[in-house]
Design a protein around this motif. Structure first.
Motif, short mmCIF file in Angstrom:
data_model
loop_
_atom_site.label_atom_id
_atom_site.label_comp_id
_atom_site.label_asym_id
_atom_site.label_seq_id
_atom_site.Cartn_x
_atom_site.Cartn_y
_atom_site.Cartn_z
N HIS A 320 -0.44 -1.23 4.57
CA HIS A 320 -1.22 -0.66 3.47
C HIS A 320 -0.34 -0.20 2.31
O HIS A 320 -0.86 0.31 1.31
CB HIS A 320 -2.07 0.52 3.96
CG HIS A 320 -3.35 0.11 4.62
ND1 HIS A 320 -4.34 -0.57 3.95
CD2 HIS A 320 -3.82 0.30 5.89
CE1 HIS A 320 -5.36 -0.79 4.76
NE2 HIS A 320 -5.06 -0.29 5.95
N TYR A 321 0.98 -0.35 2.45
CA TYR A 321 1.87 0.05 1.36
C TYR A 321 1.66 -0.88 0.16
O TYR A 321 1.72 -2.11 0.29
CB TYR A 321 3.33 -0.02 1.82
CG TYR A 321 4.34 0.21 0.71
CD1 TYR A 321 4.56 1.50 0.20
CD2 TYR A 321 5.05 -0.85 0.16
CE1 TYR A 321 5.49 1.71 -0.82
CE2 TYR A 321 5.99 -0.65 -0.85
CZ TYR A 321 6.20 0.64 -1.34
OH TYR A 321 7.10 0.84 -2.34
N ILE A 322 1.39 -0.29 -1.00
CA ILE A 322 1.21 -1.08 -2.22
C ILE A 322 2.53 -1.10 -2.97
O ILE A 322 3.02 -0.05 -3.40
CB ILE A 322 0.09 -0.50 -3.10
CG1 ILE A 322 -1.24 -0.48 -2.30
CG2 ILE A 322 -0.07 -1.30 -4.38
CD1 ILE A 322 -2.39 0.16 -3.03
N ASN A 323 3.13 -2.28 -3.09
CA ASN A 323 4.47 -2.38 -3.69
C ASN A 323 4.42 -2.16 -5.21
O ASN A 323 3.33 -2.06 -5.79
CB ASN A 323 5.11 -3.72 -3.32
CG ASN A 323 4.40 -4.91 -3.94
OD1 ASN A 323 3.65 -4.78 -4.90
ND2 ASN A 323 4.64 -6.09 -3.39
N ASN A 328 -0.36 -5.84 -1.72
CA ASN A 328 -0.14 -5.86 -0.27
C ASN A 328 -1.04 -6.95 0.31
O ASN A 328 -1.81 -7.58 -0.43
CB ASN A 328 -0.35 -4.49 0.39
CG ASN A 328 -1.80 -4.00 0.33
OD1 ASN A 328 -2.73 -4.79 0.21
ND2 ASN A 328 -1.98 -2.69 0.41
N GLU A 329 -0.96 -7.16 1.63
CA GLU A 329 -1.72 -8.28 2.21
C GLU A 329 -3.22 -8.03 2.14
O GLU A 329 -4.01 -8.98 2.00
CB GLU A 329 -1.27 -8.52 3.65
CG GLU A 329 0.16 -9.05 3.74
CD GLU A 329 0.56 -9.48 5.15
OE1 GLU A 329 -0.34 -9.59 6.02
OE2 GLU A 329 1.76 -9.73 5.38
#
Length: 1084
Positions: A320-323, A328-329
């Motif tokens: 859930h990490y948003i870069n 994210n996926e």
């Protein structure tokens, strides 16, 4: 026709449906106490290294010589090498898993090889390429051009008893006659232990049963099923669909089931039972677009996994990490699927839920919470709204668990149930579940899916991360019918699972294509019947069809001084990359700010791809093909999905800077093309009203089709100048465009007097039907009074404004490219290579003939790209290859037509590999010189084409590939050679290598108008396709082949249609009357 802005290939894809029927013989026997239980699996590969499963046949028990009743239906493209791999397995498990099955052999070929052979038999081999015993596989191909099906209800009475203990276990097989014998079209289920069976209702595609000809013979065989595979023949009969239909109109059709062997042996033999056909009805099989364009809405719901196994969202290791790029996926899956689906929902409001998280303020775990935290209104505005809601929700919840799917499935199913109770096909539901882990409530989830399978609903599961997804793959019913924990079977396969990791480094569109490809198969009626076997849904069930787009505009900008704009519409398309490719252009309509274009755009439609369209309107004031010197009147960007879901889309036009183009609007009407019949017309008129002060009227006709939203222009004839008794050239109109295939649908015909200023005067009009048109003959024309209603109101004693006389209206089948290929037409391929000095010394790395350490140069790349496709359509695979512009030994005279193998008596090379080898051997033996003359090699091939056409059969077509680096020296002779060749069965492909100026080549490619010789003689048709290799230098080899070969199928069909030549064999003639030359819509 070149693209606007970015040069690009034409997008005139020749796509059609091909049905493949499979039989095998002498399979390996892998069972100890019985015989193998074979099933066939088909894989396809079009470009990359990945093979995609297309589908599976039924399993046939205890049989080493199976005839599979289930056919594979695949999309066919001439300009692509479509590799096929047929794998045969011995299935010994209930779930039809291939991992547990014995491998019986495989065969690889191309779809081109199959359709050009029509019936292809090859030996099966094992994975190590050793023979699979004596096993063989036979593939029969048939083009699918008819979407009608036959609904049957059949019973048997007093069938022979074949079993010693008990009664017979009867099943039926329906066979279609072909030139090579009877071909299995359908097999019913087995009815156990009865001599008076009643089979479940079933349907057979009309094309599979009788090729669309209701008078063609059909054979029906009845068998007693034996588990050993040695089924006992009960009896058979032959009939026609016409006979069955006539008999079932009154009561039921009864046929004596006769066993010829028993009849010979038994005195007084009567029959082996009676087969009773209680219902035989030909119906149209609704397509996905029938539902969508009929008003069905697709409702999209998203469910996101917020369980703890995803990891803390603040950690870069979390799923859930948003870069920093905002990715994210989860977001990638939402965008990929949502971008396609959103075009089919009119309000663009999507409910979005989460599951497996603790929610504030009580921090209880919820398995079904709206991510906008508004239970009474969980809807988000568009996909962008879903993304924003997800990003805002993420920091407000605590990831927890477990991973339960059933609550959200049941939530959407409730709405599906409500929609079904309305008994209309107006609502369909798609649930996207994005998850990272193993399902906790598997039993409840299975039950929820089984229940949902009876509702208008599909479920897509995208697995993110690197977890074990075997449970998800179990839910995707590709290995058999899913069952609940208590054994209840799903009505149909509604789950599609895809692991995101397979698409991590691919374009977003590939994920969408994979997960959405099955959605268009909406109806349970499409489920195939099985034969003591497992039901398997196609994994790559592409939904492709032809859509016809009709364009009209209103209130266009006026760019002309002293007159009005002369608008033309150009359509560009983009499917995946940022490049726009030109699809085509309409005619120019002179002096008109509210044009109705007669030229249609026909495009291929895929549900699972976002197909972007750009309609550009230009004011055309010159004869050049380049639009950059024409006034821009506005454009519209939309998607094909938006057009088909609206059926009729009206939008404002905008300029390049997105500001309004005045009050201009554009309307696009869409219609699915399912009928390949055309109506041939010969029309004249007499005593038309004179509308011109000086001279006589200049009449033309417009034909209109009645639609739900009004009259739609179907065809416009040419203008006949200064004549009150005109005879128009013969023309043809697709039946779909004219009346939707319904002979009794009203048709309106309007007659106008053409005026240069665009204010064409209405002479009169009439309404009729195709039924009335077809009563016409040359000896007894169908005549229609042309009525001008305004004149009728004003003028006392008004009779008419003239009479339109239809001398011929004939409905015929329009032959397709595959009709000719599968009817025996061979494509003969010739290669001509430029050996002029401008290429440079072959030993120098700067030379275009320099062969790199990897064994390639631009010449070789072009040969491989085009040859790999063409070779499938030439039975002997022997290709003549020539050079031009070189000094050749021993005299060192310049030759403009020498065989690469230096054997004038036999210039043929074995396969494309042989051409490549001959080129490599030839290169060091000649001296590059000049000039660059094309006419000798064109005339050389034309000689053979001329011999072929003298046979008056459509059996030989010639394709000449010229690869060159420079400017043509003999331009006048080349123009004359091409004009002469345009009257022969021949196409010319020119690939320009290097960085030279290729404007002369583009002139020969007749996209800017018909090519003329120096003496003014016009080419009969455009036969030249030019492509500069540099546009494809960094692309896959297939891209060049698609570009240069895309026009060949149309050129072949156009030639043989013009010459009134039918396919050589096996294709029933649609009509013996001559076919007129297709007449494009005139410039008005």
């Amino acid at each position: 026709m070149a693209a606007v802005g970015t040069p690009a290939p034409k997008v005139t894809d020749c796509v059609t449906k091909v049905a493949l029927s499979i039989t095998c013989e002498n399979l390996l026997d892998m069972d100890a106490f019985s015989k193998s239980d074979p099933q066939c699996v088909l894989f396809m590969n079009s470009s990359g290294p990945h093979w995609c499963e297309i589908g599976r046949t039924e399993k046939i028990e205890n049989c080493l010589n199976p005839k599979f009743s289930k056919t594979f239906v695949v999309d066919y493209y001439f300009e692509m090498v479509q590799k096929l791999r047929f794998e045969i397995y011995d299935i010994d498990t209930v779930n039809c898993s291939l991992q547990d099955a014995d491998f019986l052999g495989e065969m690889e070929c191309t779809l081109g090889q199959v359709v050009s052979s029509r019936k292809l038999t090859r030996p099966l081999v094992m994975k190590d390429k050793k023979p699979a015993g004596k096993g063989t596989i036979t593939i029969c191909a048939e083009e699918r051009t008819d979407n009608r099906v036959v609904d049957f209800e059949v019973a048997g009475r007093k069938l022979d008893k074949k079993d010693f203990f008990g009664k017979s276990d009867p099943f039926l097989e329906f066979y279609k006659p072909t030139e090579t014998g009877w071909q299995l079209a359908h097999r019913t289920e087995v009815i156990k232990n009865t001599l008076n069976p009643v089979w479940k209702p079933f349907r057979i595609p009309l094309q599979s049963l009788c090729g669309g000809d209701v008078e063609k013979s059909i054979k029906v065989e009845c068998y007693d099923y034996n588990s050993s595979g040695s089924h006992d023949f009960i009896g058979s009969f032959e009939t026609t669909l016409s006979q069955i239909q006539q008999a079932t109109q009154t009561y039921a059709a009864e046929f004596e089931c006769t066993n010829s062997k028993k009849k010979q042996k038994k005195k007084g033999y009567k029959n082996s039972g009676i087969i009773v056909v209680k219902k035989c009805k030909i119906v149209k099989e609704y397509t996905f677009l029938d539902y969508i364009m009929g008003g069905c809405q697709i409702n999209f719901t998203i469910a996101i996994d917020f369980t703890g196994s995803n990891g803390a969202p603040s950690s870069p290791q979390s799923l859930h990490y948003i870069n920093p790029q905002g990715y994210n996926e989860y977001l990638a899956a939402i965008w990929a699927v949502g971008n396609v689906i959103q075009d089919y929902d009119s309000d663009k409001m999507f409910p979005a839920f989460g599951f497996g998280a603790q929610l504030p303020p009580s921090w209880q775990v919820s398995h079904e919470f709206p991510i906008n935290f508004n239970p009474s209104n969980p809807f988000c505005a568009g996909i962008e709204g879903v993304v924003q809601a997800y990003q805002q929700c993420l920091p407000q919840v605590k990831l927890y668990g477990p991973t339960n799917f059933s609550p959200i499935i049941n939530h959407v199913a409730n709405f599906g149930l409500q929609a079904l109770q309305q008994k209309t096909a107006s609502q369909y539901f798609v649930l996207l579940i994005i998850t990272d882990g193993v399902i906790t409530d598997m039993d409840q989830t299975r039950s929820a899916i089984v229940n949902a399978s009876r509702l208008p609903m599909s479920i897509i599961i995208v697995g993110v991360g690197g977890a074990d997804f075997s449970a998800m793959e179990f839910l995707d019913g590709d290995d058999g019918i899913l069952r609940s924990a208590v054994g209840e079977a799903a009505l149909r396969d509604i789950v599609q699972f895809v692991p995101f990791r397979q698409f991590q480094n691919c374009p977003q569109e590939m994920l969408a294509q994979s997960v959405l490809a099955e959605v268009p198969v909406l109806s349970p009626a499409s489920r195939p019947h099985t034969f003591n076997a497992c039901y398997h849904t196609d994994m790559a069930a592409q939904c492709v069809t032809k859509v016809e787009l009709t364009v009209s505009c209103e209130n266009l900008l006026d760019k002309d001084i002293g007159s009005k704009s002369d608008p033309l519409c150009v359509l560009l398309m983009s499917s995946s990359d940022s490049q726009w490719y030109e699809v085509g252009r309409t005619e120019k309509v002179q002096n008109c700010l509210c044009p109705k274009f007669a030229t249609k755009f026909v495009v291929d439609y895929f549900f699972e791809i976002v197909q972007k369209l750009k309609f550009g309107i230009y004011d055309i004031d010159n004869k050049t093909i380049d639009l950059s010197d024409d006034d821009f009147l506005g454009q519209l960007e939309c998607t094909l999905g938006q057009v088909v879901s609206s059926k009729k889309l009206t939008r404002p036009l905008v300029l390049k800077n997105n500001s309004p183009a005045g009050k201009g609007t554009i309307t696009i009407s869409a219609e699915e093309i399912k009928d390949n019949r055309v109506a041939n017309f010969e029309v004249e008129a007499r005593k038309l009203d004179n509308k011109d002060f000086f001279g006589k009227s200049d009449p033309y006709l417009e034909f209109y089709k009645q639609t739900a939203t009004g009259w739609q222009l179907a065809h416009r004839t040419e203008v006949v100048n200064n004549n009150l008794n005109p005879t128009w050239k013969p023309f043809r109109i697709p039946l779909q465009s004219l009346c939707g295939g319904d002979m009794d649908t009203p048709i309106k015909v309007e007659c106008y007097d053409y005026d240069n200023d665009g204010s064409h005067d209405l002479i009169g009009s009439f309404e009729t039907t195709m039924t009335r048109f077809q009563q016409a003959s040359r000896t007894s024309p169908a005549e229609f009074e042309c009525i001008n209603s305004k004149k009728k109101q004003k003028k006392k004693g008004y009779k008419n404004s003239g009479v339109v006389s239809v001398k011929l209206c004939e409905v015929v089948k329009e032959y397709t490219f595959l009709d000719y290929i599968m009817g025996g037409c061979q494509i003969n391929f010739t290669v001509a290579i430029d050996f002029t000095g401008s290429n440079g010394d072959p030993k120098s790395p700067q030379s275009l003939h320099y062969i790199s350490p990897q064994g390639v140069n631009e010449y070789l790349s072009a040969i491989w790209s085009v040859g790999n496709v063409i070779q499938d359509y030439d039975s002997d695979k022997m290709f003549p290859a020539f050079g031009f512009g070189a000094q050749i030994p021993p005299t060192w005279q310049v030759s403009h037509e020498f065989p690469l193998n230096f054997n004038p008596a036999n210039p043929f090379c074995t396969g494309i590999q042989g051409v490549v080898e001959a080129y490599r051997v030839c290169l060091p033996q000649v001296k590059l010189y000049g000039p660059t003359n094309f006419s000798p090699i064109i005339n050389h091939v034309a000689c053979f084409a001329k011999q072929a056409i003298q046979q008056t059969t459509a059996s030989q077509y010639f394709v000449l590939l010229i690869i060159t680096d420079g400017v043509i020296t003999d331009m006048d002779d080349t123009r004359s050679a091409i004009v002469n060749a345009s009257r022969l069965p021949m196409s010319i492909i020119i690939v320009g290598v290097g960085g030279a100026d290729f404007s002369a080549m583009e002139f020969l490619d007749g996209d800017s108008g018909r090519l003329r010789s120096q003496t003014g003689e016009t080419a009969m048709r455009d036969i030249v396709q030019f492509v500069p290799f540099r546009q494809f230098q960094n692309g896959p080899r297939e891209a060049l082949a698609k570009s240069v070969l895309a026009e060949v199928p149309g050129q072949l069909v156009d030639f043989y249609t013009t010459m009134k030549l039918s396919p050589p064999t096996s294709i029933p003639a649609p009509n013996s009357a001559p076919n007129p030359v297709p007449n494009p819509a005139g410039t008005i």
